[in-house]
Every structure is written in structure tokens, then in C-alpha cells.
Design a protein around this motif. Structure first.
Motif, PDB file in Angstrom:
ATOM      1  N   UNK A  78       9.385   0.238   5.324  1.00 44.43           N
ATOM      2  CA  UNK A  78       9.856   1.425   4.597  1.00 44.43           C
ATOM      3  C   UNK A  78       8.789   1.988   3.674  1.00 44.43           C
ATOM      4  N   UNK A  79       7.606   1.369   3.664  1.00 44.46           N
ATOM      5  CA  UNK A  79       6.592   1.714   2.649  1.00 44.46           C
ATOM      6  C   UNK A  79       5.829   2.990   3.026  1.00 44.46           C
ATOM      7  N   UNK A  80       5.867   4.021   2.168  1.00 44.23           N
ATOM      8  CA  UNK A  80       5.123   5.239   2.485  1.00 44.23           C
ATOM      9  C   UNK A  80       3.604   5.045   2.469  1.00 44.23           C
TER      10      UNK A  80
ATOM     11  N   UNK B 189       2.500   3.824   5.858  1.00 43.30           N
ATOM     12  CA  UNK B 189       2.502   4.927   6.821  1.00 43.30           C
ATOM     13  C   UNK B 189       1.283   5.835   6.628  1.00 43.30           C
ATOM     14  N   UNK B 190       0.795   5.918   5.389  1.00 38.68           N
ATOM     15  CA  UNK B 190      -0.279   6.863   5.080  1.00 38.68           C
ATOM     16  C   UNK B 190      -1.674   6.279   5.246  1.00 38.68           C
TER      17      UNK B 190
ATOM     18  N   UNK C 298       6.235   3.434  -5.731  1.00 35.39           N
ATOM     19  CA  UNK C 298       7.465   4.210  -5.540  1.00 35.39           C
ATOM     20  C   UNK C 298       8.701   3.318  -5.579  1.00 35.39           C
ATOM     21  N   UNK C 299       8.502   1.995  -5.570  1.00 37.16           N
ATOM     22  CA  UNK C 299       9.597   1.025  -5.671  1.00 37.16           C
ATOM     23  C   UNK C 299      10.539   1.044  -4.474  1.00 37.16           C
ATOM     24  N   UNK C 300      10.124   1.692  -3.371  1.00 39.42           N
ATOM     25  CA  UNK C 300      10.975   1.692  -2.184  1.00 39.42           C
ATOM     26  C   UNK C 300      11.165   0.259  -1.677  1.00 39.42           C
TER      27      UNK C 300
ATOM     28  N   UNK D  42      11.269  -2.529  -3.377  1.00 33.75           N
ATOM     29  CA  UNK D  42      12.276  -3.242  -4.171  1.00 33.75           C
ATOM     30  C   UNK D  42      13.676  -2.774  -3.809  1.00 33.75           C
ATOM     31  N   UNK D  43      13.780  -1.472  -3.534  1.00 30.74           N
ATOM     32  CA  UNK D  43      15.087  -0.904  -3.226  1.00 30.74           C
ATOM     33  C   UNK D  43      15.662  -1.479  -1.937  1.00 30.74           C
TER      34      UNK D  43
ATOM     35  N   UNK E 275      10.858   9.251  -7.329  1.00 27.22           N
ATOM     36  CA  UNK E 275      11.254   7.852  -7.104  1.00 27.22           C
ATOM     37  C   UNK E 275      11.614   7.155  -8.413  1.00 27.22           C
ATOM     38  N   UNK E 276      10.845   7.430  -9.471  1.00 22.84           N
ATOM     39  CA  UNK E 276      11.036   6.691 -10.722  1.00 22.84           C
ATOM     40  C   UNK E 276      12.337   7.041 -11.411  1.00 22.84           C
TER      41      UNK E 276
ATOM     42  N   UNK F  85      14.925   4.567  -8.775  1.00 23.44           N
ATOM     43  CA  UNK F  85      14.699   3.163  -8.415  1.00 23.44           C
ATOM     44  C   UNK F  85      13.593   2.574  -9.281  1.00 23.44           C
TER      45      UNK F  85
ATOM     46  N   UNK G  96      12.317   7.153   2.141  1.00 26.72           N
ATOM     47  CA  UNK G  96      10.959   6.604   2.148  1.00 26.72           C
ATOM     48  C   UNK G  96       9.907   7.664   1.856  1.00 26.72           C
TER      49      UNK G  96
ATOM     50  N   UNK H  22      -1.545  12.720   3.052  1.00 24.01           N
ATOM     51  CA  UNK H  22      -0.745  12.422   4.250  1.00 24.01           C
ATOM     52  C   UNK H  22       0.714  12.164   3.865  1.00 24.01           C
ATOM     53  N   UNK H  23       0.902  11.516   2.707  1.00 24.89           N
ATOM     54  CA  UNK H  23       2.255  11.213   2.260  1.00 24.89           C
ATOM     55  C   UNK H  23       3.007  12.481   1.858  1.00 24.89           C
TER      56      UNK H  23
END
Lengths: 315, 285
Positions: free
Chosen positions: A153-155, A158-159, A207-209, A211-212, B153-154, B157, B187, B204-205
Motif C-alpha cells: 500500500x506504500x506510495x 510505487x514511486x 504518510x502513515x499508510x 501503520x493504517x 494524510x496527517x 492517520x 494510498x 510520480x506520486x
């Protein structure tokens, strides 16, 4: 009205024969306490579809059954089945078949980070003195079941495609938890700063994804990645020293002065490449040329740095 | 209604329009702002990696400045909000860690007493006024405008998360009369925090989100974070380079979107300070 059935749209793809992915929709009688894994088992046993998926323990220990359910990366054995579901493979990994993904890149990255205790002195023998307080930083990370749901799930993963198709320049949070587990262990004596740099830790977007989505509640960013970033500050390549540059900028300017931080981080030559952007920012009145903090504020912030023992130099 | 106003570093620098729109919107809604001058940086996501105690102390100093005025804090940055909330939580429980931090603060000349409440302006608007009362200010409904909310995001989460903060953004966009287009997926990230060290990966993100906005015919993006704004607006050209797509979608601070709906002019809302032109957007209204 209470739902009596599960309607599941399931991702189907065999790269060796299929030109493109498709979805099969199945109807499954909804049972009390039914899990996503039960729906997948039903699909194979009763729906006549040779669905590919991976699982082993069924009780959130082996970390094998990660899937995306309605866009949420999770474990099929622990996720409750709902009347309407779309079930897809985890992201950031190539599909082997249907819901089965190739975890190889993440697993190899973990192994390359040498997640084992390294001692400089000979083993003193059992029992070794070890307190709960000593183990506290490493302890919560030992719950990691290596399911790589976080990395999927980590952006930042992916980048950061690597040089070849099999890996990523940023290894992802899952491998970093395994590294932190030993790096924060009181018995580990290896300087791991080079390994943390090799992991590409500077690419974490905080981004804490991870942990989520972690099925077992590991504090991935606060408990693993932040302490590793501290270790990497003094790495041999200096590629992950940005947090210190940032902190020193705060010490000097009270508020962050982004223009000088940019120059410090990019270096003069690379900063020149950004002159057109900087000029447009200036025209749009987006540039603060000079720091504005008062002398008393500077003194106060410097006092905080000193009280926190932050010398700014390499440890 | 009076608040200690902590705009954060970015809104006093490269996203000064957020600060301007906030001042306009506060005056319109009767919110008094007493700015915490010289409050300094919250440490973003960096100082906590260098020295966690220092991270908490920087934030505790900001909290103590508001407490000394007996005011709650109003922020316009989700990252500042998260850091201040995380610190507030840490310093509310009676633990040895709290005692040690308070002692260190004292030695640096900061007297830490009560922990003030910290909220983003968006939360304050939603919680103190409510959508119905705020709707009465709308004199230029943004009907037909397709807006993609981008929650930071902050906000929702991590250790400083604010429960319910994602729906607040959607609610406030809705009351402006605009149509919310759900483009952001869980994501997604704006990539701001790696802009300095890996601009290509950051682009890219942000491009993943921005190109989807283009696919879904979005008129503008709206965010509650000046940091997300920086990545999505100032660096949108980089996202275009790495994706090979023309994007040209303006990115608004939530405060700007509401200010426009409440009748602010282009310069009052700071829409003339963006890197991606907002001219086309304003012609649609």
C-alpha cells in the motif's frame, strides 16, 4: 433486510495465458462470522472456478493471505466478509495468478538488509541480562508477520521503481520493520547506517499508510522508520541526512527558511537547475527571502536544542 | 470567538495565500485570530527523526505560548496540527516521559502548564458553526464546479490524527455549492515530504492523483494542507514532466474555496499567487 448472500467480484488473471485481467462474480451464502478467506474457499469448492490464492494458517500468523478487499489491503483470514465485495491482489507486486502475488522483491530486500543480530564479542552464554526497558524499542516490531500488506500500500514503493523490474529503490516499510527489529535490539552491535541508506529510507513520505493498514497494529513509522532515519543520519553516503539539515535550519531561523534549506539540500549546481521554478515562485510572491524571527525567539529555540542535547554534529 | 493562530512556516512563506484567505475568512465569520508570532517550526516530519525529545519540546513551546494567552490553537496545516496534537497527548498523561520533558523545557526557559486544544480552521468552522450557519455566508455558490478534495494524510492517520477529519473537508466543499468528486484513494499521497530529496519520486506520486483528476474532468483540487498544496501546485509542472500529461488543474486551499463562495475577490483569496493559473476556474463562476 438482512443480507443472505455475498456477492464477490474477484480479480482473475493468469499472465501466461490471459491478454488482460477480468473479474468473475460469484454468489456465496453469507454465514455468521464469515471471513473473506471462507468466500475464496467456497469459490474454489462450489463455484467451479480454479481461483489462485495463497494462505496457510488462517489465524493471522503466517502473513500469506494478503488481498485487497474493496480497495483495502488486508488479510483474507481476518477480514469479515460483507454482502458486496471486490477482491483483488495486493498492489506493488507482480501477479503470479489471480490473487497470488510475487512477494520475491520484498523478501529479497529484507534478506539483503541482514536482519539478524550481529555481536562483536563472543556470546556470553545463557541467560543474558536483558530487561524489558532494554527491549522496549524492538519488542513491538517482533509482532510483524511479514505479510507485506504495508509495502503493498506504500506510495513511496510505487514511486521508486528500481533499475530492474524486480525491485524498488525504496525497499518499503515491511522490510524496514525487519531491519529495525534487529537494529533497535540492545544486543545488536552492527553499525547499520549503511544498510539503512541502502534501503532508500529517505524516500519514506511519512504518510502513515503502512501503520493504517498493518493487520497486527505495528507502529511502522513511529516505531521503526523514525528510529532508522536517526541511524541513517550518519550513513557513509550522507544520502539520508536531510532531517538534520532541516533541524539545523530551524535552529538558525526559528521558522523553516525553505530557500536556504533547498540550497543546502540540493547543492549549488543542482539548485541552478531550479532557477526557472524559483523565478516563477518569486513572481507569484511565493518566496520569503529573509528569515523574520526575533533575536529573543532565536535564543529561545537555541536553548531548546541545547536542553534536548542536540549538538548538530555527527554522533 | 478568539483563537491563538499558528499559521506554520509554509503559510508564511511559499503558500502565503493560505494565510491571506484565512484572515479574510476569519474576519467574515467573526473568528478573531491572535497570531503566535515567533512560535517557530513544529518540526514537520524531520526533527522527530533527529531527536524525538526536541520534536516534542518545539511543539510544547508553541502549546505553552497559546496556554499563556488562555486560548485554543487554530492551525491551517494538518502536519502542524498532527504534531501539536501528538505532543499535547504526550504531555497530558502523567508519565515519567512527561516529567522529563517538562523539566527539560523548564531548563530552556519554557514553563509548560495546561495543554490547549488544537484544531484546524476547517474543524473549527464545522464544529463551532456547522454547515447550516456557514451556508448563510454563501453569496457566490460554486454550483457546477467539480472539486476533488485532497485530505492530508496527517489529518486522518498517524499519531496526531484527528478523527472525522476527512468528512469535514467533504462537508465544507459541499456547503460551497461545489460538487465533490472522490478522486483521492487511500494510498495516495502528495509526496511533499520527499520533495527536497527525491523530486522525481515525489512528482510520480502527485502525478498519480493529478492525472486521475484530469481523467475525471475535475475543475480544481482543494486541500487543507499548505504542504500538499506545495506539492500539487508549485510542483505540478514536475508531475506533468514525469507523467507526460498536461494537467493544468488549479489547487485551492479550503480557506480560499470558502472565501470565494463567501464573496472574496481574487486578490483577497490570494488566487493570483498560484503557480497553476486559476483564471479559467474563476471564469467558470
Amino acid at each position: 433486510m438482512t443480507a443472505t448472500h455475498v456477492s464477490a467480484r474477484i480479480y482473475r488473471y493468469d499472465p501466461s495465458v490471459d491478454a488482460a485481467p477480468r473479474y468473475d462474480t460469484i454468489e456465496v451464502p453469507l454465514e455468521p462470522r464469515m471471513r473473506v478467506l471462507d468466500v475464496l474457499e467456497y469459490a474454489v469448492d462450489h463455484c467451479g472456478i480454479g481461483l489462485g490464492f495463497r494462505h496457510f494458517c488462517g489465524v493471522k500468523r503466517c502473513g500469506m493471505c494478503g488481498v485487497n478487499v474493496n480497495g483495502k489491503p488486508t488479510l483474507a483470514c481476518w477480514e469479515e466478509a460483507t454482502p458486496s465485495m471486490v477482491i483483488e491482489p495486493l498492489g506493488n507486486m507482480p501477479v503470479i495468478r489471480d490473487l497470488t502475488v510475487d512477494r520475491g522483491a520484498f523478501e529479497r530486500a529484507t534478506v539483503e538488509l541482514e536482519p539478524r543480530l550481529v555481536r562483536k564479542a563472543a556470546y556470553a552464554g545463557f541467560p543474558e541480562p536483558l530487561t524489558h526497558a532494554d527491549l522496549q524499542p524492538s519488542f513491538p516490531l517482533m509482532n510483524c508477520i511479514e505479510c507485506y500488506v504495508c509495502s503493498s500500500a506504500c506510495p513511496a514503493v510505487a514511486a521508486t521503481p528500481g533499475d530492474d523490474a524486480s525491485g524498488h529503490a525504496f525497499v518499503g516499510p515491511g522490510s524496514l520493520v525487519q531491519l529495525a527489529k534487529v537494529a533497535l535490539h540492545p544486543k545488536d552491535e552492527l553499525d547499520r547506517s549503511a544498510l539503512v541508506e541502502k534501503a532508500g529510507i529517505e524516500n519514506c513520505m511519512t504518510c502513515y499508510r503502512c501503520e493504517e493498514v498493518c493487520p497486527v497494529g505495528i507502529p511502522v513509522v513511529s516505531g521503526a522508520i523514525m528510529p532508522l532515519r536517526a541511524i541513517a543520519l550518519d550513513g557513509p553516503n550522507g544520502q539520508a541526512s536531510f532531517p538534520r539539515d532541516f533541524a539545523e535550519n530551524v535552529r538558525a531561523n526559528v521558522d523553516v527558511h525553505s530557500a536556504s534549506l533547498f540550497l543546502k539540500t540540493r547543492g549549488f549546481l543542482r539548485a541552478i537547475a531550479s532557477v526557472p521554478l524559483a523565478w516563477r515562485m518569486f513572481v507569484r510572491r511565493k518566496t520569503r527571502l529573509f528569515a523574520t524571527a526575533s533575536d529573543s525567539a532565536k535564543r529561545s529555540i537555541r536553548a531548546l536544542f541545547e536542553a534536548a542535547g542536540e549538538t548538530g554534529s555527527r554522533r | 470567538m478568539r483563537f491563538a493562530y499558528y499559521p506554520g512556516c509554509t503559510s508564511k512563506g511559499s503558500t502565503r495565500e493560505a494565510h491571506l484567505a484565512t484572515q479574510w475568512l476569519a474576519s467574515k465569520t467573526g473568528v478573531e485570530l491572535e497570531e503566535l508570532v515567533d512560535a517557530g517550526c513544529c518540526g514537520s516530519c524531520e526533527v522527530k527523526a533527529v531527536n524525538p525529545a526536541l520534536h516534542f519540546m518545539l511543539n510544547a513551546r508553541i502549546l505553552s505560548m497559546a496556554a499563556a494567552r488562555d486560548l485554543e490553537i487554530l492551525t491551517i496545516c494538518d502536519t502542524c496540527q498532527a504534531n501539536l496534537r501528538e505532543t499535547g497527548r504526550k504531555l497530558t498523561a502523567e508519565t515519567p516521559a512527561r516529567t522529563a520533558l517538562v523539566e527539560k523545557l523548564k531548563s530552556a526557559g519554557v514553563a509548560y502548564g495546561d495543554t490547549p486544544r488544537v484544531r484546524h480552521f476547517a474543524s473549527i468552522l464545522a464544529e463551532e458553526f456547522g454547515a447550516a450557519a456557514l451556508s448563510r455566508h454563501v453569496i457566490r455558490p460554486l454550483t457546477g464546479l467539480r472539486v476533488a478534495p485532497f485530505a492530508c494524510c496527517h489529518a486522518f492517520r498517524g499519531p496526531g490524527a484527528t478523527p472525522g477529519s476527512r468528512t469535514i473537508l467533504d462537508e465544507l466543499v459541499a456547503l460551497s455549492g461545489a460538487t465533490s468528486v472522490p478522486v483521492r484513494i487511500d494510498s495516495d499521497c502528495c509526496g511533499f515530504h520527499i520533495l527536497m530529496v527525491n523530486e522525481a519520486a515525489s512528482a510520480r506520486t502527485s502525478a498519480r492523483f493529478l492525472t486521475r483528476c484530469a481523467d475525471m474532468n475535475v475543475d480544481c483540487v482543494v486541500t487543507t494542507s499548505p504542504l500538499c498544496h506545495t506539492a500539487l501546485d508549485i510542483y505540478q509542472g514536475k508531475a506533468e514532466s514525469v507523467s507526460g500529461r498536461r494537467i493544468a488543474i488549479p489547487v485551492l486551499h479550503l480557506e480560499q474555496l470558502l472565501a470565494i463562495a463567501f464573496g472574496a475577490s481574487v486578490s483577497e483569496a490570494g488566487l493570483d499567487r498560484h503557480m497553476v493559473s486559476t483564471d479559467g476556474l474563476m471564469r467558470k463562476l
